[in-house]
Structure formats: C-alpha cells, structure tokens
Design an enzyme around this catalytic site. Structure first.
Site, PDB file in Angstrom:
ATOM      1  CE  LYS A   1      -3.880  -1.793   2.563  1.00  0.00           C
ATOM      2  NZ  LYS A   1      -4.997  -1.382   1.622  1.00  0.00           N
TER       3      LYS A   1
ATOM      4  NE  ARG B   1     -11.014  -9.211  -2.402  1.00  0.00           N
ATOM      5  CZ  ARG B   1     -11.251  -8.628  -3.342  1.00  0.00           C
ATOM      6  NH1 ARG B   1     -11.811  -8.593  -4.674  1.00  0.00           N
ATOM      7  NH2 ARG B   1     -11.482  -7.205  -3.045  1.00  0.00           N
TER       8      ARG B   1
HETATM    9  N1  BES Z   1      -8.134  -3.714   4.187  1.00  0.00           N
HETATM   10  C1  BES Z   1      -8.171  -3.088   2.941  1.00  0.00           C
HETATM   11  C2  BES Z   1      -9.624  -2.486   2.564  1.00  0.00           C
HETATM   12  C3  BES Z   1      -9.707  -1.068   3.195  1.00  0.00           C
HETATM   13  C4  BES Z   1      -9.442   0.212   2.788  1.00  0.00           C
HETATM   14  C5  BES Z   1     -10.143  -0.992   4.609  1.00  0.00           C
HETATM   15  C6  BES Z   1      -9.573   1.442   3.279  1.00  0.00           C
HETATM   16  C7  BES Z   1     -10.452   0.479   5.389  1.00  0.00           C
HETATM   17  C8  BES Z   1     -10.058   1.147   4.648  1.00  0.00           C
HETATM   18  C9  BES Z   1      -8.484  -4.474   1.835  1.00  0.00           C
HETATM   19  O1  BES Z   1      -7.416  -5.566   2.135  1.00  0.00           O
HETATM   20  C10 BES Z   1      -7.811  -3.698   0.503  1.00  0.00           C
HETATM   21  O2  BES Z   1      -6.612  -3.544   0.672  1.00  0.00           O
HETATM   22  N2  BES Z   1      -8.697  -3.945  -0.505  1.00  0.00           N
HETATM   23  C11 BES Z   1      -8.194  -3.431  -1.685  1.00  0.00           C
HETATM   24  C12 BES Z   1      -8.721  -4.440  -2.670  1.00  0.00           C
HETATM   25  C13 BES Z   1      -8.014  -4.130  -4.353  1.00  0.00           C
HETATM   26  C14 BES Z   1      -6.631  -4.357  -4.301  1.00  0.00           C
HETATM   27  C15 BES Z   1      -9.023  -5.255  -5.355  1.00  0.00           C
HETATM   28  C16 BES Z   1      -8.766  -2.128  -2.104  1.00  0.00           C
HETATM   29  O3  BES Z   1      -9.983  -1.841  -1.437  1.00  0.00           O
HETATM   30  O4  BES Z   1      -8.133  -1.097  -2.522  1.00  0.00           O
HETATM   31 ZN    ZN Z   2      -5.614  -5.369   1.626  1.00  0.00          ZN
END
Ligand code: BES
Ligand code: ZN
Ligand code: ZN
Length: 495
Positions: free
Chosen positions: A273, A347
């Site tokens: 991230k 997921r």
């Molecule tokens: N934990 C994150 C989602 C999240 C984002 C939670 C902001 C709380 C605040 C999740 O694991 C994630 O990173 N999801 C990605 C999915 C994408 C790579 C398909 C996302 O939402 O960007």
């Molecule tokens: Zn994630």
C-alpha cells in the site's frame, strides 16, 4: 465511571442534569430546583431561549440557593418522537458534557412524562448511552492528562422505579462492555495485537462460559486452508483461527454463525500500500473485533441462542516468504484462486473461514463482517455499511436492526454479471475484479465460499474503524456491529 440508579430526589452535591421535553417546561424536580434557586432556572431558560429541543443544552454553574456545582438542562425533543437510539445519544452527549466539568458526582433526572417509553426504560437507555460514551484508550500514555481520566466518578440516574431501571440496564451494560472490548481490540497497535496475541486475548471469553478453540497454522494447513494461510506467509507471526461457541439456546437449535476478517495489520503485502495512512491498517481486524465483542455481550447477558463466532487472524506483510501476485492458491473448499493483488487479502481469509464455518457447524445463517474494500467508502462513505446477501429475510432483519441501533446498512446488488468478472483464465477465480464495482466483486468472491447457506456480508471499511464521530462513539475503534447483531439476534432468534 460507576453507574447507579436511585429514586428522584434533589441531590446535594455535584452536577444535576435534568432531561426536559420540548415545550414541556420543567418537571417536578426542575421546579423544586427552580424554587430553591429563586427562579434562576426558569430565568435562564427564558434568556437562552431553551425549549427542550433535542441536543440543546443549558448550563448553569454554581447556582445560588443550592449546594450543587452545576445544573444542566438537556433537551430530549418531543417525548412521542423518542427512540431507544435517540435516548442513547442524549445519554452520550450528557456524558460528554460532564467529562469536561469538574464535578466528581453527577445525577441525571428524567423530568418529563409521556412518550412510548417508561421512566425506567428512559433511565436505562440514558445510562447505556453514557456508558458507551465513557470510553478511553490511554493505556500507552505514561503521563495522563485530565482529559484521559473518566469523569464523573459516579453517575446516578434517577427513576421513579429505580429497581426496574437497574434491571433494564443490565443487558445494556453487557452490550456496552462488548462494544468497549471491540474498540479496545481495534485500537491496539499491530506490534502488540498480532494474531497469536489476539487469539490469547480471546481466551478471556472462557470466563463467561464461551467455548474458545484456537487453530494454529499447522492445523489450518491440514484442513486445506491454503487461501488464509498464504496471506500470513510474509509475517513472522503465525496465523490463527479462533472459534467461539456460545450455547445459550435449545440443545438442538441450529447455531447462528458470525464470521470476521481479522487482518491485524494490512500492509498490502508484496502489492504494498502507499505509505500515507498505512497506520490505520491496524484496524483491518475490525470485523473480527465485532465478532469477539458480540460473543462477549451475548455471554454476559446470557442470550438464549446458540451462536458461533469464527475469526481468521493473519498479518499481511511483504517478505521473501510472502505470497505473490501470480500465485495460485487452493482453498479449503477445493476451489483454486489466482492471486492478482496481495492487497485483496481479506477475501482470501474469509474464503476459508466461511467454508470451514458452514462445513463444520451447518449454521442457520452466516453473517460476515470485514473491512473489505476501499470501494465501499467511495460508494457509501462512513454513514452506512455495505450489505450483500443471498437472502432477503436476513437482509431485512439486519437493515431493521441497524435502524434501531443507529448502525445503518445499505444493500447493494449481487448477480451473475458481477460474478463472472472474477473468473480467471488459469484458476477457478481471481482475487480482484478490476476498477468497477469493487465492493460487489469482493462480495461475489465471498459468495463462492458459502455453499448456498443463507449469508450476509457487511463491508465495514467505512464504519468499523475511523468512523463518523457520534455522541456515543469518539475513537478510532468504533465497535461497530456489536449492537446491530445483538439486536438482530435478540429480536428474532431468542424465542
Ligand atoms: N483492508 C483493505 C480495505 C480497506 C481500505 C479498509 C480502506 C479500510 C479502509 C483491503 O484489504 C484492501 O486493501 N482492499 C483493496 C482491494 C483491491 C486490491 C482489489 C482495496 O480496497 O483497494
Ligand atoms: Zn488489503
Ligand atoms: Zn485488508
């Protein structure tokens, strides 16, 4: 803050808070104080234009003629419009204003009649709101500021039937403790609350009569949980799955299952991230925290239902041993998954947790909670959680419970057109569906692991952590969902 209940009487010390209905003027207690202060209350009301509207406060310091530190009039609006949640918000707002004062003791008087709720119910709900608000997370501050201390020390809520108010407060207190426990878990830093430590902490539920089983990585591998285990490969901490069982219902009642995403820190893994805001990803276990807090609440109030809570605990880190984009994983269900982005890890954790839960427990339904997608924040912001379900009755029950507790959910669609987006060329599915409908394709992914069981998924990325501040929630960890699920279970499954 200690909460007590007592019969109405003018207190001698501390702060007196009087609940005043819109247009109703002062009740008997208020009139008594008004007389003793030679009309200071009624004059102040007139001067401030205070008429008892909801959320309006009138604050009198050191009023003459009485030994009280302070008298606060708190408007509750029209009694006929009062709901349980509205009263909890009033209680929370009162606790907020008391905290900023210096009185060690405070007394709240319900000084109006009418409305659908009885005086003891009103007292219990006000106390519940105050209890929910009176939360702090200061265990790591070595120098405590005044701000961090609970204040007042004692809160007495007066009701004509103090015994009934006390009895009504008991389950609400149990629920508030569950909410606080969930908040504590979300607020804990990720160096402290890694999967192994988290599992140990859940062990404390045993004291309440909850059965707690912990599966370690070896056991999960043996069960074939190749999706969940892969996510934790880059972490020096071992992954865990914790199964909590509360059997308060009839012996042969099918259990209700609640499943939570517990990523104790989500760096994104190899698909790292961006740095800004990454610290918030300590809260990526808010779904699991809700499950633990709920089990705590259900057990402390001895809920008459059989409920199983399952949480998948992993840390998602980049490392030489981490899983990578391109990997193909085999899940416990036997279905294979092409990893296209290691940041879509939640997921993968839930895929095995959901499959395991339905396979082992044959539940009446499964509800999962997960801070699953950033896309749910884009769609709904922080006011509603996303709801996805293969079952209308379950959806309606969740939505109705959310309206009552103020934890609102909004249903979004599922369907074959969305489902095919996650088909993969090289495996049964891939773990990302592209830019569009990100929360829906994530839910479609989960649906492939529920094996047709009635199921609802709550995407709480916007509500579970760093949510909107309300009169009863002021911290990063919200404890979102504990009251919602408790309410749904209490209303429909404790027959
Ligand atoms: N934990 C994150 C989602 C999240 C984002 C939670 C902001 C709380 C605040 C999740 O694991 C994630 O990173 N999801 C990605 C999915 C994408 C790579 C398909 C996302 O939402 O960007
Ligand atoms: Zn994630
Ligand atoms: Zn995540």
């Amino acid at each position: 803050m200690k909460i007590k209940f007592a019969k109405p009487a003018r207190p001698k010390t501390g702060t007196l808070v009087l609940l005043v209905a819109e247009g109703g003027g002062l009740g008997p207690l208020g009139q008594d104080v008004d007389t003793a202060t030679q009309g200071a209350l009624s004059r102040a009301m007139k001067l401030a234009g205070f008429d008892g509207k909801r959320d309006k406060f009138l604050d009198l310091l050191a009023p003459g003629g009485v030994s009280l530190d302070r008298v606060v009039l708190a408007g509750v609006g029209k009694p006929e419009d009062l709901t349980a949640y509205a009263l909890e918000l009033v209680g929370g707002a009162i606790a907020g204003t008391l905290k900023s004062g210096k009185s060690k003791d405070a007394t709240i008087g319900v000084d109006f009649d009418g409305g659908p709720l009885s005086s003891p119910q009103v007292a219990a709900l006000i106390a519940s709101g105050a209890r929910l608000r009176a939360y702090s997370f200061d265990k790591y501050k070595t120098k405590k500021k005044d701000d961090d201390k609970p204040n007042p020390k004692t809160l007495t809520v007066m009701s004509s039937d103090a015994e009934a108010a006390k009895a009504g407060f008991e389950p609400l207190q149990a629920i508030a403790e569950g909410v606080h426990m969930a908040r504590d878990l979300v607020n804990e830093p990720p160096n402290v609350l890694h999967p192994e430590a988290y599992a140990k902490r859940v062990d404390s539920l045993k004291e309440l009569g909850v059965k707690v089983e912990v599966l370690d990585e070896k056991e999960m591998r043996a069960l074939g949980m190749g999706a969940l285990v892969a996510v934790g490969e880059g972490s020096v901490r071992e992954s865990r799955m914790v199964v909590m069982t509360w059997n308060g219902g009839k012996k042969n009642d099918q259990p209700l299952a609640i499943v939570g995403k517990g990523v104790t820190f989500d760096s994104g893994g190899v698909s790292l991230k961006p740095g800004a805001g990454m610290q918030d990803m300590k809260g990526d276990m808010a779904g699991s925290a809700c499950v633990v807090g709920l089990m705590h609440a259900l057990a402390s109030r001895k809920a008459r239902a059989n409920v199983v809570g399952v949480i998948g605990l992993v840390e998602n880190m980049p490392d030489g041993s981490a899983f990578r984009p391109g990997d193909i994983l085999k899940s416990m269900s036997g279905q294979t998954i092409e990893v296209q982005n290691t940041d879509a890890e939640g997921r993968l954790v839930l895929a095995d947790a959901l499959w395991y839960t339905q396979d082992r427990f044959k539940p009446k339904f499964m509800v999962d909670l997960a801070t699953l997608t950033g896309a749910i924040l884009v769609a709904l912001g922080k006011d509603h959680a996303g709801l996805f379900s293969n079952n209308d009755e379950l959806s309606e029950r969740l939505a109705a419970a959310g309206t009552v507790t103020g934890e609102k959910v909004w249903r979004l669609p599922l369907g074959p057109e969305y489902d095919k987006i996650i088909d993969s060329d090289v495996a049964d599915m891939k773990n990302v569906g592209g830019r569009y409908a990100g929360s829906i394709t994530a839910a479609q992914f989960l649906q492939r692991f529920v094996n047709g069981v009635p199921w609802a998924h709550l995407d709480i990325a916007g509500t579970g952590m760093d949510g909107n501040k309300t009169a009863i929630s002021q911290h990063f960890g919200v404890g979102w969902g504990v009251r919602l699920l408790n309410r749904m279970i209490e209303t429909h499954y404790e027959g």
